[in-house]
Scaffold this active site. Structure first.
Site, PDB file in Angstrom:
ATOM      1  N   LYS A  47       0.841  -1.202   0.000  1.00 29.91           N
ATOM      2  CA  LYS A  47       0.000   0.000   0.000  1.00 29.91           C
ATOM      3  C   LYS A  47       0.874   1.248   0.000  1.00 29.91           C
ATOM      4  O   LYS A  47       2.078   1.186   0.257  1.00 29.91           O
ATOM      5  CB  LYS A  47      -0.933  -0.013   1.204  1.00 29.91           C
ATOM      6  CG  LYS A  47      -0.243   0.001   2.548  1.00 29.91           C
ATOM      7  CD  LYS A  47      -1.252  -0.045   3.686  1.00 29.91           C
ATOM      8  CE  LYS A  47      -0.542  -0.018   5.036  1.00 29.91           C
ATOM      9  NZ  LYS A  47      -1.491   0.040   6.157  1.00 29.91           N
ATOM     10  N   TYR A  93      16.048  30.682   6.570  1.00 35.58           N
ATOM     11  CA  TYR A  93      14.941  31.420   7.157  1.00 35.58           C
ATOM     12  C   TYR A  93      15.086  31.548   8.674  1.00 35.58           C
ATOM     13  O   TYR A  93      15.529  30.626   9.357  1.00 35.58           O
ATOM     14  CB  TYR A  93      13.615  30.726   6.854  1.00 35.58           C
ATOM     15  CG  TYR A  93      13.205  30.760   5.400  1.00 35.58           C
ATOM     16  CD1 TYR A  93      12.980  31.970   4.752  1.00 35.58           C
ATOM     17  CD2 TYR A  93      13.025  29.577   4.690  1.00 35.58           C
ATOM     18  CE1 TYR A  93      12.598  32.004   3.419  1.00 35.58           C
ATOM     19  CE2 TYR A  93      12.644  29.598   3.357  1.00 35.58           C
ATOM     20  CZ  TYR A  93      12.427  30.810   2.725  1.00 35.58           C
ATOM     21  OH  TYR A  93      12.052  30.836   1.406  1.00 35.58           O
TER      22      TYR A  93
END
Length: 383
Positions: A50, A279
């Site tokens: 999956k 940042y």
């Protein structure tokens, strides 16, 4: 791995990938064989593929597993099941089980593509029988029993009624009965309680109808901790991909990571003492030094929460990641002396660098999430 030759300018050679996820098929097969040795020859092994095989590529992984005899595959839902069934990777007949409880509109797709459907409730059972009858086909179903996970499945008190109704339905065929453990990495305790409930129910039903069905419960944790849960089939997920479901499992298999994520060094600069990086200016250079920019960020699966907390490997040497992880790049501190050059490969995690498990622990998550977070723009390279 050697660097690719640059484009000749004819357009016939693809440009170099900035970020790659190397997927080692040999490691996948190694892990599967270890699982087979652990559980013995009796239980079937369902390959859990999956979420695009935990980010590794469902088609390549399934095709590889098929070469060593795996014929059962587990996926999340009907969409993933159809993709696997129709994708061309599987060359031989295979059983594909979709774990999610389906919407009524999905039921005809299970019929059309011959996918095993999970049944959890009487309403879905009734709709499945009616739709299968209308198409004059038989629908393969597997009953999921909720013994304590609390996610999907019928309550054990209702399971016998549903099983009898499936048995009586003309257009439904019961292919299996299964449950899912909530805490399988811890032996005994709640797992033992779940298993006892499941075995009591299935034994009672098989005695009543005088024949047996495929019973399965064991995920990766139970493969390591609960031999009594192996039953007719086991369902390894994270173990296939080279990681243990928890750090505290008493048994550790020598599994190997199947994925290694690498990204190119795209820029190197020398900065002065006090220069801030990225940042929010969370890091500043303690002395003059070199900073490398690497072409991977949180949009590729390198979580922002890792900012300033880990290392990457370049040319066999670890370098600290510094500053805030950005969407498309991270920066690393090369120090004052190094042999790194533009175009070199940096290993973010894998067999040559920090493991996905190590990064996950730093990030406060699990290896499952780290693997699944490697985005589609990261080119998968199969080796």
């Amino acid at each position: 791995m050697t660097e690719k030759e640059p484009d000749s300018g004819t357009g016939s050679t693809p440009p170099e990938n900035m970020t790659e996820a190397l997927v080692c098929i040999d490691h996948l097969l190694w892990n599967t064989r270890l699982i087979r040795k652990q559980v013995g020859e009796t239980p079937r092994i369902m390959g859990i593929v999956k979420a695009n095989a935990y980010g590794h590529n469902v088609h390549k992984v399934s095709a590889a597993l098929e070469t060593i005899g795996i014929t059962d595959f587990g996926v999340a839902n009907i969409h993933e099941a159809i993709e696997l069934k129709t994708g061309g990777a599987l060359k031989n007949p295979a059983s594909i089980l979709a774990f999610s409880s389906p919407l009524t509109s999905h039921i005809k797709c299970f019929l059309q593509h011959d996918i095993d459907m999970t049944l959890c409730d009487s309403e879905t059972l009734q709709a499945a029988e009616e739709i299968a009858a209308a198409h004059n086909k038989t629908l393969s179903v597997q009953l999921k029993v909720d013994t304590g996970m609390g996610r999907l499945g019928t309550h054990p008190s209702m399971a016998m009624e549903l099983l009898r109704r499936i048995e009586q339905a003309e257009h439904l065929q019961l292919r299996g009965i299964y449950t899912h453990f909530a805490d399988s990495s811890s032996p005994g305790g709640f797992t033992a309680q779940q298993l006892a409930e499941f075995k009591r129910l299935t034994s009672e039903y098989e005695h009543a109808v005088s024949h047996t069905f495929c019973k399965h419960a064991a995920n990766s944790g139970a493969i390591l901790t609960a031999p009594g849960s192996w039953l007719d089939m086991v369902r390894p997920g994270i173990l296939l991909y080279g990681y243990h479901p928890a750090k505290h499992t008493p048994l550790r298999l020598e599994v190997k990571p199947v994925m290694q994520v690498e990204a190119k060094v795209i820029f190197i600069k020398t900065v002065e003492e006090g220069t801030t990086i990225s940042y929010n200016r969370t890091w500043s250079a303690p002395t003059p030094r070199s900073i490398a920019t690497i072409a991977a960020g949180y949009a590729d699966g390198y979580a922002r929460v890792l900012s300033g907390k880990t290392t990457v490997m370049i040319n066999g040497k670890p370098y600290p990641q510094v500053g805030t992880v950005t969407m498309d790049q991270i920066m690393v501190d090369l120090g004052t002396e190094h042999n790194v050059k533009k175009g070199d490969r940096a290993t973010l995690f894998g067999w040559d660098g920090p493991s996905a498990e190590e990064l996950s622990e730093i990030a406060g998550t699990i290896s499952y999430e780290t693997l699944c977070s490697v985005s589609s723009r990261v080119k998968r390279i199969f080796i």
